[in-house]
Write a protein that holds these residues in place. Sequence first.
Motif, PDB file in Angstrom:
ATOM      1  N   TYR A  11     -41.174  -3.311 -47.494  1.00  0.00           N
ATOM      2  CA  TYR A  11     -40.104  -4.146 -47.544  1.00  0.00           C
ATOM      3  C   TYR A  11     -38.993  -3.194 -47.731  1.00  0.00           C
ATOM      4  O   TYR A  11     -37.905  -3.333 -47.029  1.00  0.00           O
ATOM      5  CB  TYR A  11     -40.297  -5.329 -48.638  1.00  0.00           C
ATOM      6  N   ASP A  12     -38.692  -2.549 -48.770  1.00  0.00           N
ATOM      7  CA  ASP A  12     -37.662  -1.715 -49.203  1.00  0.00           C
ATOM      8  C   ASP A  12     -37.066  -0.806 -48.123  1.00  0.00           C
ATOM      9  O   ASP A  12     -36.135  -0.334 -47.902  1.00  0.00           O
ATOM     10  CB  ASP A  12     -38.056  -1.215 -50.604  1.00  0.00           C
ATOM     11  N   GLU A  13     -38.182  -0.338 -47.244  1.00  0.00           N
ATOM     12  CA  GLU A  13     -37.863   0.631 -46.208  1.00  0.00           C
ATOM     13  C   GLU A  13     -37.273  -0.121 -44.997  1.00  0.00           C
ATOM     14  O   GLU A  13     -36.572   0.307 -44.435  1.00  0.00           O
ATOM     15  CB  GLU A  13     -39.112   1.320 -45.497  1.00  0.00           C
ATOM     16  N   ILE A  14     -37.891  -1.312 -44.932  1.00  0.00           N
ATOM     17  CA  ILE A  14     -37.355  -2.310 -43.819  1.00  0.00           C
ATOM     18  C   ILE A  14     -36.004  -2.937 -44.327  1.00  0.00           C
ATOM     19  O   ILE A  14     -35.199  -2.874 -43.273  1.00  0.00           O
ATOM     20  CB  ILE A  14     -38.404  -3.437 -43.486  1.00  0.00           C
ATOM     21  N   PHE A  15     -35.599  -3.239 -45.386  1.00  0.00           N
ATOM     22  CA  PHE A  15     -34.728  -4.002 -45.797  1.00  0.00           C
ATOM     23  C   PHE A  15     -33.888  -3.138 -47.110  1.00  0.00           C
ATOM     24  O   PHE A  15     -34.115  -3.404 -48.287  1.00  0.00           O
ATOM     25  CB  PHE A  15     -34.563  -5.263 -46.266  1.00  0.00           C
ATOM     26  N   VAL A 153     -35.398  -5.223 -32.791  1.00  0.00           N
ATOM     27  CA  VAL A 153     -36.737  -4.459 -33.543  1.00  0.00           C
ATOM     28  C   VAL A 153     -36.129  -3.496 -34.653  1.00  0.00           C
ATOM     29  O   VAL A 153     -35.307  -2.727 -34.353  1.00  0.00           O
ATOM     30  CB  VAL A 153     -37.458  -4.101 -32.719  1.00  0.00           C
ATOM     31  N   ILE A 154     -36.842  -3.522 -35.785  1.00  0.00           N
ATOM     32  CA  ILE A 154     -36.327  -2.715 -36.562  1.00  0.00           C
ATOM     33  C   ILE A 154     -37.691  -1.531 -36.766  1.00  0.00           C
ATOM     34  O   ILE A 154     -38.769  -1.683 -36.936  1.00  0.00           O
ATOM     35  CB  ILE A 154     -36.480  -3.338 -38.242  1.00  0.00           C
ATOM     36  N   ARG A 155     -37.032  -0.296 -36.429  1.00  0.00           N
ATOM     37  CA  ARG A 155     -38.218   0.789 -36.496  1.00  0.00           C
ATOM     38  C   ARG A 155     -37.842   1.611 -37.629  1.00  0.00           C
ATOM     39  O   ARG A 155     -36.820   2.324 -37.578  1.00  0.00           O
ATOM     40  CB  ARG A 155     -38.045   1.557 -34.841  1.00  0.00           C
ATOM     41  N   LYS A 156     -38.795   1.806 -38.442  1.00  0.00           N
ATOM     42  CA  LYS A 156     -38.715   2.774 -39.462  1.00  0.00           C
ATOM     43  C   LYS A 156     -39.841   3.865 -39.357  1.00  0.00           C
ATOM     44  O   LYS A 156     -40.745   3.965 -38.342  1.00  0.00           O
ATOM     45  CB  LYS A 156     -38.889   1.995 -40.771  1.00  0.00           C
ATOM     46  N   GLU A 157     -40.021   4.998 -40.260  1.00  0.00           N
ATOM     47  CA  GLU A 157     -40.846   5.932 -40.171  1.00  0.00           C
ATOM     48  C   GLU A 157     -42.295   5.836 -40.325  1.00  0.00           C
ATOM     49  O   GLU A 157     -43.321   5.904 -39.464  1.00  0.00           O
ATOM     50  CB  GLU A 157     -40.587   6.992 -41.216  1.00  0.00           C
ATOM     51  N   THR A 180     -48.121  -1.217 -38.309  1.00  0.00           N
ATOM     52  CA  THR A 180     -48.076   0.067 -39.065  1.00  0.00           C
ATOM     53  C   THR A 180     -48.986   0.809 -38.324  1.00  0.00           C
ATOM     54  O   THR A 180     -49.706   0.518 -37.557  1.00  0.00           O
ATOM     55  CB  THR A 180     -48.390  -0.033 -40.643  1.00  0.00           C
ATOM     56  N   GLN A 181     -49.327   2.176 -38.952  1.00  0.00           N
ATOM     57  CA  GLN A 181     -50.176   3.157 -38.329  1.00  0.00           C
ATOM     58  C   GLN A 181     -51.496   2.462 -37.989  1.00  0.00           C
ATOM     59  O   GLN A 181     -52.276   2.843 -37.227  1.00  0.00           O
ATOM     60  CB  GLN A 181     -50.318   4.532 -39.069  1.00  0.00           C
ATOM     61  N   ASN A 182     -51.933   1.628 -39.224  1.00  0.00           N
ATOM     62  CA  ASN A 182     -53.366   1.232 -39.145  1.00  0.00           C
ATOM     63  C   ASN A 182     -53.616  -0.538 -38.602  1.00  0.00           C
ATOM     64  O   ASN A 182     -54.699  -0.597 -38.396  1.00  0.00           O
ATOM     65  CB  ASN A 182     -54.034   1.079 -40.716  1.00  0.00           C
TER      66      ASN A 182
END
Length: 236
Positions: A11-15, A153-157, A180-182
């Motif tokens: 959540y904190d990475e997205i927002f 779209v929100i793209r994060k690491e 996510t990756q998984n």
Amino acid sequence: MTFYQTLVTYYDEIFPLNVVTQQFLCSIFPKNSCLLDMGAGTGTMSLALQKSGRKMTAFEPDSSMVEKIKQKNTAETEHILVYQKGMLELDEISESFDGIYCIGNTLAHLQNEQEIFRFFQQVYQHLHPTGILILQTVNFDQIKKLKTFEFPVIRKENCIFMRKYEQNGTYIRFVITLKTQNESRSNTTILFPASSQTILQLLQEAGFSHLQTYGNFKKEAFEKTSSAFIVIGQKV
């Protein structure tokens, strides 16, 4: 694991903290104000305002989000008071505030005009004299003209986050997907898309006055094509 238990990890990475929103709130609520963050998420804004000299209380109904706020509280020297409660449970506490804000389209989770009016009434009762309410929603005046609306779209690491609105009669289906990756997981919430005029009318009926509207947190004027609807109301 529920969808929100998964989401809270990212959540904190997205927002991350929105500095423009923080500056807007600080321009309305002076230092030493006693404030309530209604629908606090993981507490990012509450903690930022606490650090800048406000005394913060947070309401958040989701247990995963509340646990995240408590983890952050442990790491901070200035703690905020946290309640696991929803918007219509404000009367369950005795505190009153100089200001209450409800941003991030939280208001749309109330399911009809009656619930919104009850919320406004409770807010009014829990504000000090001349206390201020700040609301932010999506500009549903525009959204309701469309059959489907997709946010960028929100793209994060570590993840990809997608959101869209789908018309569902009187209501709107809010579909969010986290990749996510998984795994890839989705969740659907039914929202009530109150119009700007409905919100203004209900605020007035609840007793609020000196209403000011904006189209974003840069304090630009609200127009039909604005992406957001922001309103400030004062208790009299």
